[in-house]
Scaffold this active site. Structure first.
Site, mmCIF file in Angstrom:
data_model
loop_
_atom_site.group_PDB
_atom_site.id
_atom_site.type_symbol
_atom_site.label_atom_id
_atom_site.label_comp_id
_atom_site.label_asym_id
_atom_site.label_seq_id
_atom_site.Cartn_x
_atom_site.Cartn_y
_atom_site.Cartn_z
ATOM 1 N N CYS A 61 0.819 -1.206 0.000
ATOM 2 C CA CYS A 61 0.000 0.000 0.000
ATOM 3 C C CYS A 61 0.859 1.265 0.000
ATOM 4 O O CYS A 61 2.025 1.232 0.391
ATOM 5 C CB CYS A 61 -0.890 -0.022 1.235
ATOM 6 S SG CYS A 61 -2.413 0.877 0.956
ATOM 7 N N ASP B 213 -6.072 -3.192 11.326
ATOM 8 C CA ASP B 213 -4.884 -2.348 11.455
ATOM 9 C C ASP B 213 -4.717 -2.013 12.937
ATOM 10 O O ASP B 213 -5.655 -2.154 13.733
ATOM 11 C CB ASP B 213 -5.093 -1.069 10.615
ATOM 12 C CG ASP B 213 -3.823 -0.248 10.450
ATOM 13 O OD1 ASP B 213 -2.730 -0.718 10.830
ATOM 14 O OD2 ASP B 213 -3.924 0.877 9.914
HETATM 15 O O1 LIG Z 1 -0.588 5.126 4.699
HETATM 16 C C1 LIG Z 1 -1.244 6.136 5.001
HETATM 17 O O2 LIG Z 1 -0.731 7.256 4.979
HETATM 18 C C2 LIG Z 1 -2.685 5.990 5.404
HETATM 19 C C3 LIG Z 1 -3.435 7.134 5.622
HETATM 20 C C4 LIG Z 1 -4.771 7.041 5.981
HETATM 21 C C5 LIG Z 1 -5.370 5.799 6.118
HETATM 22 C C6 LIG Z 1 -4.623 4.641 5.922
HETATM 23 C C7 LIG Z 1 -3.294 4.708 5.569
HETATM 24 N N1 LIG Z 1 -2.506 3.563 5.394
HETATM 25 C C8 LIG Z 1 -2.904 2.221 5.681
HETATM 26 O O3 LIG Z 1 -2.438 1.836 6.958
HETATM 27 C C9 LIG Z 1 -2.269 0.421 6.995
HETATM 28 C C10 LIG Z 1 -1.041 0.024 7.767
HETATM 29 O O4 LIG Z 1 0.109 0.692 7.357
HETATM 30 P P1 LIG Z 1 1.567 0.305 7.954
HETATM 31 O O5 LIG Z 1 1.990 -0.976 7.276
HETATM 32 O O6 LIG Z 1 1.464 0.191 9.424
HETATM 33 O O7 LIG Z 1 2.457 1.434 7.531
HETATM 34 C C11 LIG Z 1 -2.266 -0.027 5.535
HETATM 35 O O8 LIG Z 1 -3.496 -0.682 5.287
HETATM 36 C C12 LIG Z 1 -2.262 1.230 4.741
HETATM 37 O O9 LIG Z 1 -3.092 1.069 3.644
#
Ligand SMILES: O=C(O)c1ccccc1N[C@@H]1O[C@H](COP(=O)(O)O)[C@@H](O)[C@H]1O
Length: 212
Positions: free
Chosen positions: A6, A130
């Site tokens: 992502c 998450d």
């Molecule tokens: O990544 C971002 O900036 C974000 C902003 C707003 C909503 C979701 C976002 N990211 C999502 O967060 C999870 C976990 O991320 P990480 O692996 O802990 O960095 C993932 O699903 C992103 O899509």
């Protein structure tokens, strides 16, 4: 197992990550995020991808109309709802986007939050768990308590997200068996700039080969 990477912002990185074996790429459509991309940027990445890669837009408290417009204009195959969208909201979105995968993300503090997630399992295609962060919606690099997730058994497929990295992915998957995994900051050099060496190491660790 599905593997979603992502926070893609650059076409060449998206193409390379798909060739390593990702089954889905995610695009952050949340304007306050450092990983934010607009429709034209998403289209530029999608244009370089094989047809079998899922392309997921991540939204937070955006209106049904705006999500519908962005998903249609960008050619997204799925939308990920990452904030306080209700089950009713998901049902309305389904009417507008009948062929688009709807993923509801829940930020989990403890096992009591599982009930909230289960409430969505009949009105979305897929759940995503998450980690909770008091100030940020996502992309925090914070991990969940994987052990409590052993109690999580929804009737629909689900993604494990939150602070996953090439170094901790096997430890996580030893404890839980999600339908898919989702990584963002754990495979980055800086927000929105993916580290292709880390992505390659992830697929090596998973024992999943590169696409031809
Ligand atoms: O990544 C971002 O900036 C974000 C902003 C707003 C909503 C979701 C976002 N990211 C999502 O967060 C999870 C976990 O991320 P990480 O692996 O802990 O960095 C993932 O699903 C992103 O899509």
């Amino acid at each position: 197992m599905r593997v979603k990477i992502c926070g893609i912002t650059k076409p060449e990185q998206g193409k390379a990550i798909a060739s390593f074996g990702a089954t889905a790429l995610g695009f952050i459509c949340v304007s306050t995020s450092p990983r934010y991309v607009y429709v034209e940027q998403i289209r530029a990445v999608v244009a370089l991808l094989p047809n079998n890669i899922d392309t997921i837009g991540v939204f937070a408290n955006t209106s049904v109309e705006e999500i519908t417009q962005i998903a249609t204009d960008s050619g997204l195959t799925g939308v990920q709802l990452h904030a306080d969208e209700s089950p009713e909201f998901c049902q309305k979105l389904r009417v507008n986007l009948p062929d688009v995968e709807i993923i509801k993300a829940l930020r989990i503090r403890n096992a009591a939050d599982f009930d909230k997630a289960i409430a969505y399992s009949t009105c979305v295609d897929t759940l995503l768990l998450d980690a909770y962060h008091p100030q940020q919606l996502g992309g925090t690099g914070k991990t969940l308590d994987w052990q409590i997730l052993q109690q999580f058994n929804p009737s629909c497929p689900w993604f494990l997200a939150g602070g996953l990295t090439p170094d901790n992915i096997l430890e996580a998957l030893n404890q839980v068996q999600p339908s898919g995994i989702d990584l963002s900051s754990g495979v980055e050099r800086a927000p929105g700039d993916k580290d292709l060496d880390k992505v390659a190491r992830l697929f090596e660790r998973l024992g999943l080969g590169a696409r031809g």
